[in-house]
Enzyme design. Sequence first.
Site, PDB file in Angstrom:
ATOM      1  CB  SER A 194      -0.746  -0.165   1.291  1.00 18.73           C
ATOM      2  OG  SER A 194      -1.613  -1.153   1.070  1.00 18.73           O
ATOM      3  CG  ASP A 210      10.417  -8.221   3.890  1.00 15.60           C
ATOM      4  OD1 ASP A 210       9.424  -7.408   4.426  1.00 15.60           O
ATOM      5  OD2 ASP A 210      11.419  -8.619   4.463  1.00 15.60           O
TER       6      ASP A 210
END
Length: 253
Positions: A9, A70
């Site tokens: 997001s 990540d």
Amino acid sequence: MGTLVIATSNLGKLDEFKEMFKELPVELKCLADYPPLPSPNENGRTFAANAKTKATYYAKHLNEFCLADDSGLEVKALGGEPGVRSARFAGDEATDKENNDLLLQQMKFQITRTCRFRCALAVANPTGRIVAETDGSCEGMLLHEPLGENGFGYDPLFWSTELHKGLGEATAEEKNKISHRGKAVRKLIAMWKKAANNKNGKRQEKQGRKYSNEQQVNGKAEQENGASKPEREARPDTKPEVKPESKPEPETN
């Protein structure tokens, strides 16, 4: 692949991915384009483990191909911290500024300021199966104070030894050329292109074998048909022998 969901997001990350994927025929979406979902537990010990967890989770729930990354900052003087906790260094809901302030506080009296950004990417298909993984890193030094206003996260504190400037000063194009995420994405794109070329090559090889087999079958059929023809058909230039007609002898009384 028509749609690829970026499992974030973070609009800063999304903008980076859009820039790096702009030449590919794929529509990029992010989590903000879908109804809210609970976040998966990112309790992996490595960037790769967390990337795979997120990719699998969101791909299955959204029924789309999903790319998860990540990434984080590893500071040598802190034993690799913040590492996988980079986004939550100052707390689960910490802002970029709060994370940066805590890092500067912990590094206040440190002379060795070697650090690096690391990124792991994972792509999962709608069933949740991981279909691709890549990684990338970017070496640099930790600054004593923020520099520049570009980027996000720890970018203002990172001095790039490749660009010879802070990432907070770098343009998006400059950053993507040397960033950990940019390197990981280029590896991913190269993998996709190689897979596509191999697929096309196998298709052409299959078509070639099919054509060759058809030629062999047709040739064999022609040979068999030729062997069954009568000799006169096989040698049309040979004319049949014609005997002269015999004249009838006159009758005698």
